[in-house]
Write a protein that holds these residues in place. Structure first.
Motif, mmCIF file in Angstrom:
data_model
loop_
_atom_site.group_PDB
_atom_site.id
_atom_site.type_symbol
_atom_site.label_atom_id
_atom_site.label_comp_id
_atom_site.label_asym_id
_atom_site.label_seq_id
_atom_site.Cartn_x
_atom_site.Cartn_y
_atom_site.Cartn_z
ATOM 1 N N ARG A 100 68.171 8.528 -107.488
ATOM 2 C CA ARG A 100 67.230 8.198 -108.552
ATOM 3 C C ARG A 100 66.326 7.021 -108.220
ATOM 4 N N TRP A 101 65.913 6.888 -106.968
ATOM 5 C CA TRP A 101 64.908 5.870 -106.677
ATOM 6 C C TRP A 101 63.525 6.449 -106.936
ATOM 7 N N CYS A 102 62.531 5.596 -107.093
ATOM 8 C CA CYS A 102 61.177 6.087 -107.311
ATOM 9 C C CYS A 102 60.758 6.901 -106.082
ATOM 10 N N PRO A 103 60.005 7.953 -106.304
ATOM 11 C CA PRO A 103 59.507 8.693 -105.145
ATOM 12 C C PRO A 103 58.705 7.746 -104.257
ATOM 13 N N GLY A 104 58.963 7.800 -102.965
ATOM 14 C CA GLY A 104 58.223 6.945 -102.031
ATOM 15 C C GLY A 104 58.906 5.625 -101.749
ATOM 16 N N CYS A 105 59.991 5.354 -102.407
ATOM 17 C CA CYS A 105 60.703 4.078 -102.204
ATOM 18 C C CYS A 105 61.319 4.035 -100.805
ATOM 19 N N GLY A 106 61.274 2.874 -100.182
ATOM 20 C CA GLY A 106 61.827 2.707 -98.838
ATOM 21 C C GLY A 106 63.329 2.929 -98.771
ATOM 22 N N GLY A 137 70.816 -4.017 -108.485
ATOM 23 C CA GLY A 137 69.430 -3.927 -108.044
ATOM 24 C C GLY A 137 69.187 -2.473 -107.706
ATOM 25 N N CYS A 138 67.923 -2.125 -107.430
ATOM 26 C CA CYS A 138 67.644 -0.742 -107.028
ATOM 27 C C CYS A 138 68.482 -0.408 -105.798
ATOM 28 N N SER A 139 68.431 -1.310 -104.814
ATOM 29 C CA SER A 139 69.148 -1.116 -103.565
ATOM 30 C C SER A 139 70.635 -0.892 -103.805
ATOM 31 N N LEU A 170 63.646 -4.553 -93.732
ATOM 32 C CA LEU A 170 62.397 -4.723 -94.463
ATOM 33 C C LEU A 170 62.129 -3.414 -95.192
ATOM 34 N N GLN A 171 61.982 -3.508 -96.501
ATOM 35 C CA GLN A 171 61.928 -2.292 -97.307
ATOM 36 C C GLN A 171 60.736 -2.341 -98.241
ATOM 37 N N ASN A 172 60.061 -1.223 -98.379
ATOM 38 C CA ASN A 172 58.895 -1.185 -99.241
ATOM 39 C C ASN A 172 59.275 -0.744 -100.647
ATOM 40 N N CYS A 173 58.878 -1.568 -101.626
ATOM 41 C CA CYS A 173 58.973 -1.154 -103.025
ATOM 42 C C CYS A 173 57.566 -0.735 -103.405
ATOM 43 N N ASN A 174 57.343 0.579 -103.414
ATOM 44 C CA ASN A 174 55.972 1.042 -103.604
ATOM 45 C C ASN A 174 55.517 0.906 -105.047
ATOM 46 N N ILE A 175 56.429 0.519 -105.940
ATOM 47 C CA ILE A 175 56.026 0.382 -107.345
ATOM 48 C C ILE A 175 55.644 -1.066 -107.677
ATOM 49 N N PHE A 176 56.449 -1.990 -107.291
ATOM 50 C CA PHE A 176 56.193 -3.374 -107.718
ATOM 51 C C PHE A 176 55.708 -4.309 -106.611
ATOM 52 N N ASN A 177 55.792 -3.864 -105.378
ATOM 53 C CA ASN A 177 55.338 -4.764 -104.302
ATOM 54 C C ASN A 177 54.881 -3.925 -103.117
ATOM 55 N N ASN A 209 65.284 -5.919 -98.065
ATOM 56 C CA ASN A 209 64.351 -6.975 -98.473
ATOM 57 C C ASN A 209 62.992 -6.387 -98.824
ATOM 58 N N ASN A 210 62.719 -6.294 -100.136
ATOM 59 C CA ASN A 210 61.397 -5.827 -100.584
ATOM 60 C C ASN A 210 60.581 -6.956 -101.195
ATOM 61 N N ARG A 211 61.091 -8.180 -101.045
ATOM 62 C CA ARG A 211 60.371 -9.371 -101.530
ATOM 63 C C ARG A 211 60.011 -9.287 -103.011
HETATM 64 S S1 SF4 Z 1 62.688 -0.752 -105.071
HETATM 65 FE FE1 SF4 Z 1 60.772 -0.352 -106.105
HETATM 66 S S2 SF4 Z 1 60.235 1.680 -105.449
HETATM 67 FE FE2 SF4 Z 1 62.350 1.433 -104.946
HETATM 68 S S3 SF4 Z 1 63.399 2.273 -106.693
HETATM 69 FE FE3 SF4 Z 1 63.167 0.086 -107.053
HETATM 70 S S4 SF4 Z 1 61.302 -0.083 -108.234
HETATM 71 FE FE4 SF4 Z 1 61.329 1.943 -107.333
#
Ligand code: SF4
Ligand SMILES: Cc1ncc(C[n+]2csc(CCOP(=O)(O)OP(=O)(O)O)c2C)c(N)n1
Ligand SMILES: [Mg+2]
Lengths: 616, 336
Positions: free
Chosen positions: B18-24, B53-55, B200-207, B123-125
């Protein structure tokens, strides 16, 4: 042992019991002196109770009021429950010790004063503007003045110790005096000195000389008109040892590990007055005990949860402020339904409060102190030796009901000592620790139909891999679930699981009157004081019933019925009224609170007065 | 035992990711599953522990044992598991907030003790799960929900913190560098003590694009230097740049023009002195390339083994504890 012959041989009076208090500066070794007196009294077969009372500061400025450290021992030939209200004798090593303690000594009591420390500076440090020895302050007492500094120096002359090391032995001179006065043998302490200072023969010699010199001084000088004898107590036959509460807790935990066949894990962070449990368990390595001094209480609680998850008998020990830090983690243990035992050795609060003084004010924190609906089992120990049984009980409930259990003890019973009738290990009831290994139809949140406990699975078991965590669980599968009805169901199930523990614990027993005007309900470390008060009242022909609770959540299933048999309920506690709230809330009765928060136990007399008032 | 070939699928749980589509995080999950399959890891002996956390949702998506704990405390829970049963293979998944903010204390102490845990920090900062507040790795000036005018406080570099805590194995990789990531995780899996991997991980929604300046196809050759044991440190499309020591400092130079390939530092993660690893941990903050790979890999006494060693020694010395004897120890007396 005695060498000289007394000018006029003193008469020996046989008495039932004596309360004596050693008081001095925290550097004077009063705790050691008191515990030696205790051990010796235990070995002669007295019943006894102790009350060590020491400052929070390791060394407050020498000679000052805050630096006073005291150790009270009550030893008796009858069955006693408390260290006693007013001491019969005081040994005051300096003016500060005299000042702090004299008000509590029985009128007519014996006061031994070390005049070696009564110089002008010593008096000033104790905020005396005059010398109490030259005033009328002590008129009501039998005062014996002795320069223990000088006498100890004389006794140790020729040993080559410097003045500081020499003076450090003066507490044993005082102990020798008390051994003479109360007809105690010196051998146990002489032996102890040999093993204590094994590597320093000169200290063995010095301390032994000081002890003997104290004895001989009394024997030769004839200062004392009487000696006393306290015959052995008529205790239940069996083998005894003297035990302090924290020691008994540690032993109970080791016993629980043996009885359950589990490895014992202790995750802890040092805090007064709980640290001794960590110290003791750290020594029991050959029992397979893993002790982990974590970086803080949060880590200690979390590591303990990890160990429980991995299949250990997992325990964390702390005091009030530490319990506050563990709160969130304990909620996780509630959610993941893991058997974790949390021992809270209560101390005076809030915040840092009175770290070395006792209190019973963590009950509500234990029962309610977590976010949301987080029910768990709470039990309490009632005396130093009872900590052993209470620790066993906490482990048994945790493991057999798959729930966190908080065991409440307190500074008073943790540091206090009493004779302990040693249990027969072969007769201790095994703890039923079962691990699920069968993969067929495995559901992590399925339940035992009687207890509602979920299965305990050790990671490492093939075929039972599953995930747990703090997010709400779906009934049965334990998968993450945000379903509203499921959440309510799970909240109610967790509560019910804890409530059902009541079906597995003994019913409450009423001591004294079985019905009538007044029922006293109490819990924890006040047991001794209340037992004494109830005995006094009964001896005076007063009718009062008494229930002392081991189980505080859930409470025994017959308590409500017992309460109905009495007109009034009195709840004495060392707090501002916590059990009384639980009783009022659960049984809807106007229970009366009797409270004291002075960092000290109840005096028997305070309780008797309160009981008499309610009976009047 | 007959060797069974495992596939990635064997490490997937039945739960929907259940992570956002495109999440690292997806790429990391994929990498971990393939490493576990490739290494033939025993599902039943593997425990993945996470914080919040998401991770930290990670354990739910793996078919191993898993424990999703509370915010920041995963290293403490995992330490308890490993101490209770050293035979288990215990992994920790954490975020930049989880490990370095609320859980900073547990993070450094687990590494200091060298508990046998493999810690993967995504780490998505940013704080992803709480929808976009700045984190202890966000840069000064970062505009987030809680820092609309820009963050003011200086960030942590996770690798430096880990080195500072005395970690024996410290590495860094990137969510989108599939091969590098699997190799790094594999190296970590073989460590006996603590292994720390920053991913190093991309959070494509918030960062979104927080690491673009180093990971983007167009720039990565010039902005990343791979730390490879025994290899000279070079980078650039045609490996035209090198890194050399200039006094106590690291200096970038053009090979052939400003120096020879032999001038390059030959990377050795086993160096007893962590000084160079520290210098490299901070490199990217100084307009130098971002090092990825293994910064440090040294042998250190492993905590849970030492704990059980002490128990074994005490038992060998005084024999298996006898409960009756223990209770009866000290001064006892008999009342008849
Ligand atoms: S880290 Fe960002 S992109 Fe990934 S699931 Fe969380 S909010 Fe969505
Ligand atoms: C005690 C506590 N405080 C705060 C939170 C709220 N919280 C949940 S996750 C999180 C930050 C997560 O950030 P990070 O660790 O970077 O993980 P990410 O979501 O970015 O993967 C916070 C503040 C919480 N769950 N528990
Ligand atoms: Mg983050």
């Amino acid at each position: 042992m005695s060498t000289g012959t007394s000018p006029t041989a003193p008469k020996t009076e046989v008495v039932e019991e004596v309360v004596i208090r050693f008081a001095g500066d925290s550097g004077d070794g009063m705790q050691l002196t008191g515990s030696q007196f205790t051990t010796t009294s235990a070995l002669v077969g007295n019943d006894l109770a102790t009350f060590p009372d020491y400052p929070a500061e390791i060394r407050a400025p020498a000679g000052t009021i805050p630096g006073v450290s005291a150790f009270q021992v009550r030893f008796a030939s009858n069955d006693i429950h408390t260290p006693g209200d007013a001491p019969d004798a005081l040994i005051a090593m300096n003016p500060a010790a005299l000042k702090v303690n004299i008000k509590e000594i029985k009128k007519g009591g014996l006061v031994i004063v070390n005049t070696g420390n009564f110089g002008a500076i010593d008096l000033t440090k104790a905020n005396y503007t005059y010398n109490p020895l030259e005033s009328h302050d002590l008129d009501a007492f039998q005062v014996v003045q002795a320069d223990l500094n000088k006498l100890t120096k004389e006794a140790l002359a020729g040993l080559g110790l410097d003045t500081k090391a020499t003076l450090r032995c003066k507490n044993f001179f005082a102990l020798g005096m008390t051994y003479w006065i109360y007809s105690r043998p010196m051998e146990p302490t002489l032996e102890w000195m040999k093993s204590q200072f094994k590597k320093r023969p000169e200290l063995v010699e010095a301390n032994q000389r000081a002890l003997k010199a104290g004895w001989n001084w009394c024997d030769i000088t004839g200062v004392f008109q009487s000696r006393y004898e306290v015959p052995p107590a008529k205790l239940t036959p069996g083998k005894y040892r003297n035990v302090m509460g924290n020691q008994a807790t540690a032993l109970g935990l080791v016993a629980a590990a043996r009885l359950s066949g589990l490895q014992l894990f202790l995750g802890s962070y040092p805090i007064t007055p709980a640290s001794d449990v960590l110290h003791d368990l750290s020594k029991f390595k050959n029992f397979g005990v893993v002790t982990f001094q974590a970086e803080d209480e949060i880590a200690a609680a979390c590591a303990t949860i990890g160990a429980a998850y991995a299949g250990n008998l997992a325990v964390t020990t702390t005091s009030g402020p530490g319990l506050a830090l563990k709160g969130e983690a304990i909620g996780l243990a509630v959610m993941t339904e893991l058997p974790v035992v949390i021992v809270d050795v209560q101390r005076g609060g809030p915040s840092t409060g009175l770290p070395t003084k006792t209190e019973q004010a963590d009950l509500l924190q234990a029962v309610y102190g977590r976010n949301s609906e987080a029910p768990l089992c709470v039990i309490a120990a009632k005396s130093p030796s009872d900590c052993f049984d209470a620790a066993l009980e906490a482990c048994r409930i945790a493991v057999e009901h798959m729930t966190p259990v908080i065991l409440l003890t307190d500074g008073y019973i943790a540091n206090g000592a009493e004779p302990w009738l040693l249990p027969d290990v072969a007769k201790l009831k095994p703890i039923n620790a079962k691990f699920r290994t069968e993969p067929t139809d495995f559901l992590p949140y399925s339940r035992n139909p009687e207890t509602l406990a979920r299965p305990w699975v050790k990671p490492g078991t093939p075929g039972l891999e599953h995930r747990i965590g703090g997010i709400e669980k779906a009934d049965g599968t334990g998968n993450v679930s945000y379903d509203p009805a499921n959440h309510e169901f799970m909240c109610r199930t967790r509560a019910e699981k804890v409530e059902r523990i009541a079906n597995f614990i003994p019913e409450a027993e009423v001591k004294g009157a079985q019905s009538g005007k007044l029922l006293v309900i109490s819990w924890g470390g006040t047991h001794g004081s209340i037992a004494s008060a109830i005995e006094k009242c009964e001896a005076a022909g007063k009718k009062v019933g008494w229930v002392h609770l081991r189980h505080l959540n859930p409470m025994p299933r017959n308590l409500g019925e017992i309460i109905k048999r009495f007109d009034k309920v009195l709840v004495p506690e060392l707090n501002l009224g916590q059990l009384v709230r639980l009783v009022r809330e659960r049984y809807v009765v106007p229970a009366i609170a009797l409270n004291k928060v002075q960092g000290r136990p109840f005096m028997t007399s305070e309780l008797v007065t309160a009981i008499e008032k309610e009976l009047a | 035992m007959t060797p069974v070939t495992l596939t990635k699928k064997d490490f997937k749980s039945d739960q929907d990711v259940r992570w956002c589509p495109g999440c690292g995080d997806y790429a990391i999950l994929n990498a971990v599953q393939s490493v576990f399959a490739e290494m033939g890891m025993d599902r039943s002996k593997t425990v993945i522990v996470s914080g919040i956390g998401c991770s930290s949702r990670f354990p739910y998506y793996m078919s191993t044992y898993g424990f999703h704990t509370i915010h920041g405390r995963a290293p403490a829970v995992a330490s308890g598991i490993k101490l209770a049963n050293p035979e288990l293979d215990v992994w920790v998944v954490t975020g930049d907030g989880d490990a370095l903010s609320i859980g900073g204390n547990h993070f450094i102490h687990a590494l200091r003790r060298n508990v046998g845990l493999k810690v993967m920090l995504f780490n998505n900062r940013i704080y992803g799960l709480t929808k976009g507040q700045y984190s202890p790795t966000s840069l000064v000036g970062a505009v987030t929900k809680s820092t609309p005018n820009g963050a003011l406080d200086n960030p942590f570099t996770p690798v430096s913190v880990a080195l500072g805590a005395g970690a024996a194995f410290v590495a860094r990789s990137v969510d989108v560098f599939g091969k590098h990531l699997t190799e790094t995780i594999k190296a970590a899996a073989q460590v006996k003590g603590s292994a720390f991997v920053e991913i190093l991980q991309n959070c494509n929604i918030f960062n979104d694009g927080a690491w673009m300046h180093v990971t983007d196809k167009d720039v990565k050759d010039d902005s990343i230097v791979e730390l490879r044991a025994g290899k000279p440190l070079t980078f650039g499309k045609t490996s035209q740049f090198g890194l050399r020591l200039n006094g106590f400092d690291v200096q970038k130079f053009e090979i052939g023009k400003e120096g020879a390939i032999d001038d390059c530092i030959t990377w050795d993660p086993g160096m007893p002195n962590p000084g160079l690893a520290f210098a490299f941990a901070q490199l990217a903050e100084r307009e130098m390339p971002m090092p990825i790979g293994v910064f440090r890999n040294v042998e250190r006494a492993n905590y849970e083994r030492a704990v059980h060693q002490q128990i074994a020694e005490a038992t060998a010395k005084s024999g298996q504890g006898d409960l009756a004897k223990l209770l009866n120890s000290g001064d006892t007396w008999t009342v008849s």
